[in-house]
Design an enzyme around this catalytic site. Sequence first.
Site: not given
Length: 352
Positions: A38, A51, A117-118, A190, A309
């Site tokens: 981005t 975009y 950023t993903d 993120k 557990e």
Amino acid sequence: MKKIVLLFLVSFAVLQIQAQDKITKTSPRIMILATGGTIAGSGESSTKSAYTAGKVPIDDLLNAVPQIHNYGKITGEQVASIGSQDMNVVTWLKLSNRINQIFKENLADAIVLTHGTDTQEETAYFLKLTVMYDKPVVIVGSMRPSTAMSQDGNRNLLDAVMVAASPRSQGKGVIVAMNEKIFDPRDVTKSSSTNLETFLSRNFGPIGLIYDGKVSYYYQSLRNSSKKFDVSKLTTLPQVEIVYGYADASPLTVTCLSNSPIKGLVYDGMGNGNFNEPVGKALAEASKKGILVCRSNRTGSGRTTLENEVDDAGLGFVVADDLSAQKARILLMLSLTETSDKIKIQQNFFEY
């Protein structure tokens, strides 16, 4: 009078050039590696969210922030031009090898890596585990494209260069700089698909802050960062997949993956990495087939605890500790390049 004024202006200009030359000679060499994302995105409207990522070349990014040249000798290199949703193992290996080469050949004192950023947190963690040097590698991105009216990329890029140039960053290795905060790659995530201030470290918080041109650190992770995984001779990594846990989940996905050539499976379970009975049986069968099963949890914070557990030893499972599923996958892939010993791999999750 005019001659005196002209002489003064010329003398002042010479002094400015000499001062700038002095700064340049003593400033750090910072190489900016661009991968797209981005921060290099371009849209048709400055007020709409649509975009295309990775369209703006590195030279244009640098020209948009001329102030970065005040902090060092800046050079740029385009490594990839993709949205980070398309980030892949091949590009990870390329980045790691290139960064190691840059430092080995003394081509730069610090590196800034622009990234979408993903998957920024995943690339950051992979590089933290595979870059052999502790020189600053600052990973940065943005939530809005360069053409947006309220774009955040320029400020983030300037901050990242400040961090890379700061003497306080020496010895920190790979870090993430976003929204005036500095994060350890192991802990950052993120947290929002749209908010500018999306990056958080839910368990521990940022390790430092960037404000008013100053870089300040407050703590650092004590997890083992001295031992690295050598990927210099690798062209791929063992395949590891992730399965998400939820109420009344079917074992079908686990069963299908068990019949594929995967080497590892991360189960992102409910609560403390829990699963229902059918999924548990399918995971146990996968383990018997030689697939390394790692339990993580989908909560977004806290630890997945060993032998709490779940009978992990009896089932042949390992746990991710406080790593997210996506980062557990990375550590598991890298661990499997060295060993299939479950005890050693479990120790990796407690140390890295």
